[in-house]
Design an enzyme around this catalytic site. Sequence first.
Site, mmCIF file in Angstrom:
data_model
loop_
_atom_site.group_PDB
_atom_site.id
_atom_site.type_symbol
_atom_site.label_atom_id
_atom_site.label_comp_id
_atom_site.label_asym_id
_atom_site.label_seq_id
_atom_site.Cartn_x
_atom_site.Cartn_y
_atom_site.Cartn_z
ATOM 1 N N TYR A 1 0.654 -1.154 0.018
ATOM 2 C CA TYR A 1 0.043 0.088 -0.111
ATOM 3 C C TYR A 1 0.672 1.167 -0.011
ATOM 4 O O TYR A 1 1.812 1.257 0.902
ATOM 5 C CB TYR A 1 -0.929 -0.133 1.229
ATOM 6 C CG TYR A 1 -1.610 1.172 1.395
ATOM 7 C CD1 TYR A 1 -1.547 2.089 2.504
ATOM 8 C CD2 TYR A 1 -2.764 1.467 0.825
ATOM 9 C CE1 TYR A 1 -1.971 3.326 2.567
ATOM 10 C CE2 TYR A 1 -3.526 2.677 0.739
ATOM 11 C CZ TYR A 1 -3.358 3.584 1.792
ATOM 12 O OH TYR A 1 -4.106 4.715 2.106
ATOM 13 N N ASP B 1 9.397 2.648 -1.041
ATOM 14 C CA ASP B 1 8.585 3.319 -0.386
ATOM 15 C C ASP B 1 8.741 3.142 1.139
ATOM 16 O O ASP B 1 8.378 2.068 1.386
ATOM 17 C CB ASP B 1 7.011 3.241 -0.648
ATOM 18 C CG ASP B 1 6.030 3.710 0.260
ATOM 19 O OD1 ASP B 1 4.772 3.617 0.103
ATOM 20 O OD2 ASP B 1 6.535 4.456 1.057
ATOM 21 N N LYS C 1 5.595 9.080 8.365
ATOM 22 C CA LYS C 1 5.393 8.704 9.755
ATOM 23 C C LYS C 1 6.702 8.957 10.682
ATOM 24 O O LYS C 1 6.383 10.336 11.180
ATOM 25 C CB LYS C 1 5.256 7.002 9.339
ATOM 26 C CG LYS C 1 4.030 6.532 8.961
ATOM 27 C CD LYS C 1 4.085 4.933 8.801
ATOM 28 C CE LYS C 1 3.068 4.638 7.948
ATOM 29 N NZ LYS C 1 1.534 4.376 8.569
HETATM 30 P P1 KE4 Z 1 -0.449 8.325 4.552
HETATM 31 O O1 KE4 Z 1 -0.941 9.024 3.360
HETATM 32 O O2 KE4 Z 1 -1.457 7.456 5.366
HETATM 33 O O3 KE4 Z 1 0.457 9.196 5.570
HETATM 34 O O4 KE4 Z 1 0.647 7.232 4.102
HETATM 35 C C1 KE4 Z 1 0.418 6.330 3.027
HETATM 36 C C2 KE4 Z 1 1.381 5.070 3.295
HETATM 37 C C3 KE4 Z 1 2.099 5.178 2.053
HETATM 38 N N1 KE4 Z 1 3.032 4.093 2.195
HETATM 39 C C4 KE4 Z 1 3.264 2.957 3.294
HETATM 40 C C5 KE4 Z 1 4.410 2.273 3.068
HETATM 41 C C6 KE4 Z 1 2.234 3.267 4.176
HETATM 42 O O5 KE4 Z 1 2.156 2.240 5.238
HETATM 43 C C7 KE4 Z 1 1.321 4.286 4.121
HETATM 44 C C8 KE4 Z 1 0.232 4.343 5.444
HETATM 45 N N2 KE4 Z 1 0.377 3.234 6.231
HETATM 46 C C9 KE4 Z 1 -1.222 2.835 6.909
HETATM 47 C C10 KE4 Z 1 -0.975 1.775 7.737
HETATM 48 N N3 KE4 Z 1 -1.050 0.660 7.219
HETATM 49 C C11 KE4 Z 1 -1.712 4.203 7.484
HETATM 50 C C12 KE4 Z 1 -2.807 3.871 8.454
HETATM 51 C C13 KE4 Z 1 -4.004 4.409 7.890
HETATM 52 O O6 KE4 Z 1 -4.478 4.360 6.660
HETATM 53 O O7 KE4 Z 1 -4.833 4.936 8.822
#
Ligand code: KE4
Length: 439
Positions: free
Chosen positions: A151, A246, A274
Amino acid sequence: MSEKIAARAASKSKQLQERAARYFPGGVNSPVRAFRAVGGEPRFVERAEGAWVTDADGNRYVDYVGSWGPMILGHAFGPAVEAIERAARGSASFGASTAAEADLAELVTQCYPAMEMMRFVSSGTEATMSAIRLARAATNRKIIIKFEGCYHGHSDGLLVKAGSGVATFGIPGSAGVPEEIAALTLAIPYNDLGAVEQAFAAHKGAVAAVILEAVVGNAGCIAPAEGYLAGLRALTAREGALLIVDEVMTGFRVALGGAVELYGLDPDLVTLGKIVGGGLPVGVFGGKRRFMEMLAPLGPVYQAGTLSGNPLAMAAGIATVGYLQEHAAEVYARLDATAKAVAEGVKAEAGKAGVALTLNRVGSMWTWFFTGGPVRNYEEAARSDTKAFARFHRAMLDQGVWLPPSQFEAAFLSTAHGAEETEVTIGAAKAAFEVVAAG
Ligand code: KE4
């Protein structure tokens, strides 16, 4: 079987959820928080400190979500709190450049030498979306290869499911994503270099980039197979496609320099999020200077953001990354030792209860898959017994242990977790596996 696990009070959370549901779809601002995959009442957090969160009903939990990774030094980490307070007194945002942005960039590039140049954004989604636009401009190509189970945020081109074959175009992974956009993304199996070869062969000279989580966290934790990452680098170099790693989740998590350091990668672009913001909204994309200099205002690739490089977020990031860098040896040794004790201690309890469990762990991120077989890609992860995981999650929550509310997420811990939290967690797991085993 141990006495029935008493459900914890959740009436205040329930009231807050009912109110929230009037304003937000599902009562949440991000779907996973609704606990739909595990059932039960989503808990509302009131405050958190160190390894522990306190919910609206006053229940305390050992926290293994950690805001989905950022809180690697524990909640309310003193130096970060003070830095944010100090920055806030000078106003929260200017819409103009500040010294703090380059202060954080210097720390980032010391940890990630591959990031010769970078740009701050406000989320991981923005970071990956922007990196892909840049890769398409740099190669004058359109197709993107991603991997099932990975993701990268919710931009249209990345919400794509696998087509019928590795060489067939993706299909929309969400309503509202046009087929025309999904068709520019190939979603293929992770840990399978043959599939990547086939995809490149079927789209000769048309692939702009390959984007991946070098350690998958979003299918649950899945480590790269021996030689896989090196193979990807060789293939992308041969085919003239950019390699985008990523590290939104793994950056500063699996090592100070993330998976790039851990596996000795040579990425063209890296995305971060993060931890780099210490819990405040920060995303980063960066990499080789020749690509980054294509960005406006220098070059033809437009990208922008009102709160990019926000002073409060920079302050939190500097305090967090600065501490990690200064204490790296001690921090990562402690994180690994505690995660090993927790992850393997819980797995041992599963064995005693006769519950099939596969543990995948890389440093202080891990997943207990409720399956007997190995988990090396999304297809194998999907064989997990998600109902058993849901029973486990609820039983752990009722004993004061807050796990990520999905089988397909990674758990994280912080430097604030120690012997007490390990003991609480393993003790809770002993009782929880009896509930799971009882079906
Ligand atoms: P954000 O747009 O949520 O800051 O980041 C997206 C993203 C991009 N790349 C990776 C590898 C990620 O894990 C994420 C976001 N991770 C999720 C947890 N699996 C965020 C939690 C959520 O969606 O509330």
